[in-house]
Design a protein around this motif. Structure first.
Motif, PDB file in Angstrom:
ATOM      1  N   ASP A  34       0.835  -1.200   0.000  1.00  0.00           N
ATOM      2  CA  ASP A  34       0.000   0.000   0.000  1.00  0.00           C
ATOM      3  C   ASP A  34       0.872   1.253   0.000  1.00  0.00           C
ATOM      4  OD1 ASP A  34      -2.304  -1.562   0.148  1.00  0.00           O
ATOM      5  OD2 ASP A  34      -2.176  -1.660   2.337  1.00  0.00           O
ATOM      6  N   PRO A  35       0.459   2.295  -0.729  1.00  0.00           N
ATOM      7  CA  PRO A  35       1.228   3.545  -0.726  1.00  0.00           C
ATOM      8  C   PRO A  35       1.315   4.133   0.678  1.00  0.00           C
ATOM      9  CG  PRO A  35      -0.373   3.531  -2.521  1.00  0.00           C
ATOM     10  CD  PRO A  35      -0.701   2.359  -1.651  1.00  0.00           C
ATOM     11  N   TYR A  36       2.483   4.603   1.030  1.00  0.00           N
ATOM     12  CA  TYR A  36       2.703   5.231   2.329  1.00  0.00           C
ATOM     13  C   TYR A  36       3.716   6.347   2.138  1.00  0.00           C
ATOM     14  CZ  TYR A  36       4.155   5.950   7.175  1.00  0.00           C
ATOM     15  OH  TYR A  36       4.450   6.513   8.386  1.00  0.00           O
ATOM     16  N   HIS A  37       3.383   7.531   2.636  1.00  0.00           N
ATOM     17  CA  HIS A  37       4.283   8.671   2.506  1.00  0.00           C
ATOM     18  C   HIS A  37       4.267   9.455   3.812  1.00  0.00           C
ATOM     19  CE1 HIS A  37       2.483   7.795  -1.479  1.00  0.00           C
ATOM     20  NE2 HIS A  37       3.730   7.905  -1.907  1.00  0.00           N
ATOM     21  N   GLU A  38       5.445   9.832   4.272  1.00  0.00           N
ATOM     22  CA  GLU A  38       5.549  10.634   5.493  1.00  0.00           C
ATOM     23  C   GLU A  38       6.721  11.599   5.371  1.00  0.00           C
ATOM     24  OE1 GLU A  38       5.492   9.485  10.073  1.00  0.00           O
ATOM     25  OE2 GLU A  38       7.518   9.261   9.252  1.00  0.00           O
ATOM     26  N   VAL A  39       6.517  12.805   5.825  1.00  0.00           N
ATOM     27  CA  VAL A  39       7.603  13.758   6.024  1.00  0.00           C
ATOM     28  C   VAL A  39       7.456  14.307   7.433  1.00  0.00           C
ATOM     29  CG1 VAL A  39       7.886  14.402   3.602  1.00  0.00           C
ATOM     30  CG2 VAL A  39       6.243  15.645   5.026  1.00  0.00           C
ATOM     31  N   PHE A  40       8.579  14.627   8.079  1.00  0.00           N
ATOM     32  CA  PHE A  40       8.486  15.149   9.437  1.00  0.00           C
ATOM     33  C   PHE A  40       9.586  16.168   9.681  1.00  0.00           C
ATOM     34  CE2 PHE A  40      11.791  12.022  10.227  1.00  0.00           C
ATOM     35  CZ  PHE A  40      12.563  12.606  11.227  1.00  0.00           C
ATOM     36  N   PHE A  81      12.016  11.732   5.826  1.00  0.00           N
ATOM     37  CA  PHE A  81      10.939  11.288   4.955  1.00  0.00           C
ATOM     38  C   PHE A  81      10.943   9.775   4.885  1.00  0.00           C
ATOM     39  CE2 PHE A  81      14.693  11.951   2.334  1.00  0.00           C
ATOM     40  CZ  PHE A  81      14.773  10.767   1.600  1.00  0.00           C
ATOM     41  N   ASP A  82       9.782   9.218   4.568  1.00  0.00           N
ATOM     42  CA  ASP A  82       9.625   7.772   4.409  1.00  0.00           C
ATOM     43  C   ASP A  82       8.554   7.541   3.352  1.00  0.00           C
ATOM     44  OD1 ASP A  82       9.650   5.053   4.678  1.00  0.00           O
ATOM     45  OD2 ASP A  82       8.611   5.006   6.612  1.00  0.00           O
ATOM     46  N   PHE A  83       8.960   7.122   2.157  1.00  0.00           N
ATOM     47  CA  PHE A  83       8.060   6.903   1.042  1.00  0.00           C
ATOM     48  C   PHE A  83       8.080   5.420   0.669  1.00  0.00           C
ATOM     49  CE2 PHE A  83       9.443  11.389  -0.414  1.00  0.00           C
ATOM     50  CZ  PHE A  83       8.614  11.972   0.541  1.00  0.00           C
ATOM     51  N   LEU A  93      15.525  15.728  28.275  1.00  0.00           N
ATOM     52  CA  LEU A  93      15.571  15.955  26.833  1.00  0.00           C
ATOM     53  C   LEU A  93      14.146  16.084  26.323  1.00  0.00           C
ATOM     54  CD1 LEU A  93      17.435  16.052  24.277  1.00  0.00           C
ATOM     55  CD2 LEU A  93      16.911  13.622  23.996  1.00  0.00           C
ATOM     56  N   ALA A  94      13.831  17.219  25.734  1.00  0.00           N
ATOM     57  CA  ALA A  94      12.487  17.473  25.210  1.00  0.00           C
ATOM     58  C   ALA A  94      12.534  17.552  23.685  1.00  0.00           C
ATOM     59  CB  ALA A  94      11.926  18.772  25.777  1.00  0.00           C
ATOM     60  N   LEU A  95      11.590  16.879  23.025  1.00  0.00           N
ATOM     61  CA  LEU A  95      11.517  16.850  21.567  1.00  0.00           C
ATOM     62  C   LEU A  95      10.085  17.129  21.132  1.00  0.00           C
ATOM     63  CD1 LEU A  95      13.613  13.620  20.838  1.00  0.00           C
ATOM     64  CD2 LEU A  95      14.394  15.989  20.669  1.00  0.00           C
ATOM     65  N   ALA A  96       9.934  17.973  20.124  1.00  0.00           N
ATOM     66  CA  ALA A  96       8.629  18.270  19.535  1.00  0.00           C
ATOM     67  C   ALA A  96       8.680  17.917  18.057  1.00  0.00           C
ATOM     68  CB  ALA A  96       8.274  19.742  19.719  1.00  0.00           C
ATOM     69  N   ARG A  97       7.666  17.200  17.592  1.00  0.00           N
ATOM     70  CA  ARG A  97       7.683  16.648  16.230  1.00  0.00           C
ATOM     71  C   ARG A  97       6.375  16.938  15.516  1.00  0.00           C
ATOM     72  NH1 ARG A  97       6.813  11.520  13.538  1.00  0.00           N
ATOM     73  NH2 ARG A  97       8.631  10.837  12.326  1.00  0.00           N
ATOM     74  N   LEU A  98       6.464  17.328  14.262  1.00  0.00           N
ATOM     75  CA  LEU A  98       5.303  17.523  13.401  1.00  0.00           C
ATOM     76  C   LEU A  98       5.485  16.676  12.155  1.00  0.00           C
ATOM     77  CD1 LEU A  98       2.636  19.031  12.746  1.00  0.00           C
ATOM     78  CD2 LEU A  98       4.044  20.772  11.606  1.00  0.00           C
ATOM     79  N   ALA A  99       4.487  15.839  11.850  1.00  0.00           N
ATOM     80  CA  ALA A  99       4.587  14.943  10.700  1.00  0.00           C
ATOM     81  C   ALA A  99       3.339  15.059   9.845  1.00  0.00           C
ATOM     82  CB  ALA A  99       4.765  13.498  11.168  1.00  0.00           C
ATOM     83  N   TYR A 100       3.517  14.762   8.558  1.00  0.00           N
ATOM     84  CA  TYR A 100       2.380  14.722   7.631  1.00  0.00           C
ATOM     85  C   TYR A 100       2.453  13.418   6.845  1.00  0.00           C
ATOM     86  CZ  TYR A 100      -0.698  15.749   3.707  1.00  0.00           C
ATOM     87  OH  TYR A 100      -1.696  15.683   2.764  1.00  0.00           O
ATOM     88  N   ARG A 101       1.372  12.651   6.881  1.00  0.00           N
ATOM     89  CA  ARG A 101       1.308  11.366   6.183  1.00  0.00           C
ATOM     90  C   ARG A 101       0.171  11.397   5.163  1.00  0.00           C
ATOM     91  NH1 ARG A 101       1.425   9.858  11.720  1.00  0.00           N
ATOM     92  NH2 ARG A 101       3.510   9.234  12.421  1.00  0.00           N
ATOM     93  N   TRP A 102       0.443  10.784   4.033  1.00  0.00           N
ATOM     94  CA  TRP A 102      -0.608  10.670   3.025  1.00  0.00           C
ATOM     95  C   TRP A 102      -0.426   9.401   2.203  1.00  0.00           C
ATOM     96  CZ3 TRP A 102       3.770  13.481   2.523  1.00  0.00           C
ATOM     97  CH2 TRP A 102       4.499  13.395   1.338  1.00  0.00           C
TER      98      TRP A 102
END
Length: 774
Positions: free
Chosen positions: A238-244, A257-259, A765-774
């Motif tokens: 299945d198609p999977y795409h992510e950028v963060f 990225f993970d495509f 250690l603090a980490l903040a993450r924003l991701a977009y998947r489609w």
């Protein structure tokens, strides 16, 4: 020894007779009936032979989180029930593509048997860190991903674990495998690879398997405490795409990225392309970390029975993070000056720590029919590491107000080629169900190591003041140490394993013979040493699955590790040998995915080298590790998942010399406990919001002289994720998360080797993450 050889002969004879019976039974393709057994007393073999039409691959997409295994219907008579299942589906299906395990509970693993065997049918201790757990905890290294795993000490080297992952399992330094192939030979006397640890960013992994206890029967030279099998992300149907993008403490800036998905409409060709880049400061003053990494892969499936995945990785860490030791005095012991966790005992104008890694390989498998399947996994990798530091250890001056300068350069390259060939047969002999694995593997390592320290002249840099540090210019050291060498090691192994099902009883047994060769050439004296070793290792275990979900088991397994060098009489050192007896109980309540495991183990390692002084050593040492492990991975409610673990490990040195007998093994705590909870908020309350957190307790440990006691510590971690699309449809695909480890900023020493080699653990250690998947 005669008993061992007799047992080996009997086991190999059994395997041979089983296969002979199978071959005889399938000797008539037209009838498909078992052949005449003549005088043999073996029960008849029931094996299905089918006429099959070869066609191009036709694949159906599977939803995310499905088992990834299909039950293919075939014409003809009923095939024998396989010994194992894949998430409840038979092994006789078409070769699946990879799909992540949903949640924190994996029901199967491949590392312990080289087959996709349910954990409830495996007589041994295995923990699977799933992809979801890695994501929820936002692990930034393999060490961090293993924080909540029983029996494992993942961060014994504290902040130095970023790129040099010293992982310990059941009291012994562990080996790391990638997709079932060793990344490098385990560190051992004369045969290790120094600091040339191959590492993987967890963003490139689907899961991590912790296999505890010796398992040389399948993998050759491995430590008796176990190993870790990292499973790469592979192409998906299945198609999977992510950028963060991610930011956080110490000015972190990271993106990736993970495509993945099909290349062709019929899904014969699949691809995956993953990459990331980061730059950040660290807890240690003046020390940064930078990384660029990519991992492309392509899968070809010409039909439903064949799969070939080509894989490559490249990782460059021009700044690999901290390599910073502090003295025991002023940290865990009273001193004239208190040394804080950010103090750089090196020299920012002199120090360098960088590494570069490349690998290429493939995973191939083909199923001939309902019985036979073959696999071949191949990888070549190359690793280059360079460490330049102004202080080889943090030795205090007599007044305790400054640190001696002892500059050194440690440079190493490691090239490795590994190949593993397997033939797997699934068949029945009467009421016995078999899954037999035959294999031959080969490993070759070329290691070049140069170690320079001090100077050929009488020059000595000025000590570093602890109260008013002045980082002065330091010339490069030019004195080549005698440990500098060029090594070539090889190992060939021949192994066989049978998983036998008798009703609700599963028996796993196997044998392996290894032949290893080592050649080491001193770069200092040009003297060369050659050594050949061989070893027979094995395993036998059994587990019984009651209808109520309880499954008691028992197992016995062995391991070996070669050692270079000779004793005072000129006799070559024997390999170390490991033996483990383990008993345990697994419990999976009927109708649930939940798994509870409790195990007791007793490991003994012999032929360990002990220094006699004057450059001489004798094999009079040993290590005994006895303990209990508990793990629970379950759904407490539909929305609440939990991981609980506890470990008690009494690891002792049992040298035959009185001075070393009974001493605790350095850096191994008696007690460890952890708990992690993850709660998906109900739709009526806060749709899309997930809250999680945990606590980790590590008991106090000793240095290698058992004179410095490192205090225990407890750390708390928190996290939250928010799926915007659950509440706002126009923002479908966007997710945000925040994770804080060591929430209360506990200051602690992770371990001490001796008075000059202590290391701080990671602070908040603090980490903040924003991701977009489609």
């Amino acid at each position: 020894m005669n008993i061992v050889k007799a047992s080996a002969f009997a086991s190999v004879s059994y395997f041979a007779l089983s296969i002979a019976a199978f071959a005889q039974a399938t000797g008539s393709p037209a009838s498909g009936q078992p052949g005449v057994s003549g005088a043999t007393t073996l029960p008849p073999v029931i094996v299905q032979r089918l006429e099959r039409k070869r066609t191009a691959a036709t694949h159906s997409s599977k939803p995310q989180g499905s088992s990834g295994t299909s039950n293919r219907s075939r014409p003809g008579r009923q095939a024998p029930a396989p010994i194992v299942t894949a998430q409840g589906a038979g092994q006789s299906g078409s070769i699946p593509s990879q799909t992540p395990v949903p949640g924190y509970v994996a029901n199967e693993g491949s590392g312990a048997t080289k087959t996709n065997t349910p954990l409830m049918q495996t007589p041994g201790s295995i923990s699977v860190v799933t992809h979801q757990q890695i994501v929820d905890q936002n692990a930034q290294s393999i060490s961090e991903a293993l924080r909540y795993t029983p029996g494992v000490i993942p961060e014994q080297r504290g902040i130095n674990e970023t790129s040099l992952e010293y992982l310990y399992s059941r009291g012994f330094q562990a080996t790391t495998f990638l997709d079932g192939l060793p990344i490098a030979p385990p560190t051992n006397a004369g045969t290790g690879v120094g600091f040339n640890f191959m590492s993987r960013d967890p963003y490139f992994l689907d899961r991590i398997e912790s296999i505890r206890g010796p398992l040389s029967v399948l993998y050759g030279q491995v430590p008796p405490g176990g190993f870790f099998n990292l499973v790469s992300k592979l192409p998906t149907e299945d198609p999977y795409h992510e950028v963060f993008f991610q930011t956080g403490s110490y000015g972190r800036a990271e993106g990736g990225f993970d495509f993945s998905g099909p290349i062709t409409d019929d899904k014969t060709w699949l691809y995956r392309f993953t990459g990331l880049g980061l730059t950040t400061g660290t807890q240690t003053d003046f020390v940064d970390q930078q990384r660029v990494a990519i991992a492309p892969s392509v899968t070809w499936r010409p039909d439903q029975d064949t799969k070939l995945t080509l894989m490559a990785t490249y990782q460059n860490d021009p700044k690999a993070g901290a390599y910073n030791f502090v003295p025991a005095v002023g940290t865990v012991l009273p001193g004239a000056i208190k040394i804080g966790p950010s103090f750089d005992t090196g020299n920012p104008t002199f120090d360098q720590f960088k590494k570069e890694e490349t690998s290429v390989g493939y995973l191939f498998e083909h199923r001939f029919d309902d019985v036979w399947q073959i696999k071949q996994n191949v990888r070549y990798s190359y690793n280059d590491i360079y460490i330049q530091n102004a202080a080889d250890g943090a030795y205090l001056t007599p007044g305790g107000t400054a640190i001696e300068r002892n500059p050194y350069i440690n440079q190493g390259t490691l090239g490795s080629f590994v190949i593993d060939n397997e033939a797997i047969a699934t068949f029945n002999t009467g009421f016995l169900r078999h899954q037999v694995v035959f294999g031959v593997d080969y490993q070759n390592y070329q290691y070049d190591h140069r170690f320079l320290e001090d100077y050929t002249s009488s020059y000595s840099p000025a000590p570093l003041s602890l109260t008013n540090p002045s980082y002065q210019s330091i010339p490069l050291p030019n004195f080549l140490l005698g440990t500098s060498s060029r090594q070539s090691t090889g190992q060939t192994g021949l192994y066989a394993q049978d998983q036998i099902g008798i009703g609700k009883l599963t028996i796993v047994g196997g044998l392996r013979e290894d032949w290893s060769t080592s050649h080491i050439e001193s770069l200092k004296t040009l003297a060369a040493t050659d050594q050949n070793d061989s070893a027979l290792t094995g395993r036998i275990g059994a587990i019984y699955n009651f209808d109520n979900g309880v499954a008691p088991y028992v197992s016995y397994s062995t391991s070996f590790q070669p050692q270079l060098g000779a004793d005072i009489n000129g006799n070559g050192f024997l390999p170390t040998e490991g033996k483990q007896t383990e008993v345990g109980v697994k419990y999976q309540p009927v109708g649930t995915k939940n798994i509870f495991t409790i195990a007791a183990f007793d490991i003994n390692q012999t032929n360990v080298l002990v220094s006699l002084g004057g450059g001489l050593s004798a094999q009079v040492g040993g290590v005994r590790s006895q303990g209990i492990e508990f793990e629970a991975r379950n759904y407490l409610t539909e929305n609440l998942q939990a991981i609980f673990s506890y470990t008690y490990d009494d690891a002792k040195n049992v040298s035959r010399l009185p001075a070393g007998f009974g001493a605790d093994v350095q850096g191994i705590p008696y007690n460890m406990a952890s708990a992690w909870l993850s709660y998906d908020m109900p739709t009526y309350l806060a749709p899309g919001l997930k809250l999680n957190g945990g606590a980790r307790f590590i008991d106090g440990t000793w240095d290698n002289t058992n004179t410095i006691r490192i205090p225990s510590f407890t750390l708390v971690d928190l996290g939250a994720q928010y799926d915007f699309g659950r509440q706002f449809p126009t923002l479908k695909g966007y997710t945000a998360s925040i994770n804080v480890t060591n929430l209360f900023n506990k200051t602690y020493i992770a371990s001490c080797i001796n008075t000059a080699y202590c290391v701080y653990g990671q602070g908040r250690l603090a980490l903040a993450r924003l991701a977009y998947r489609w």
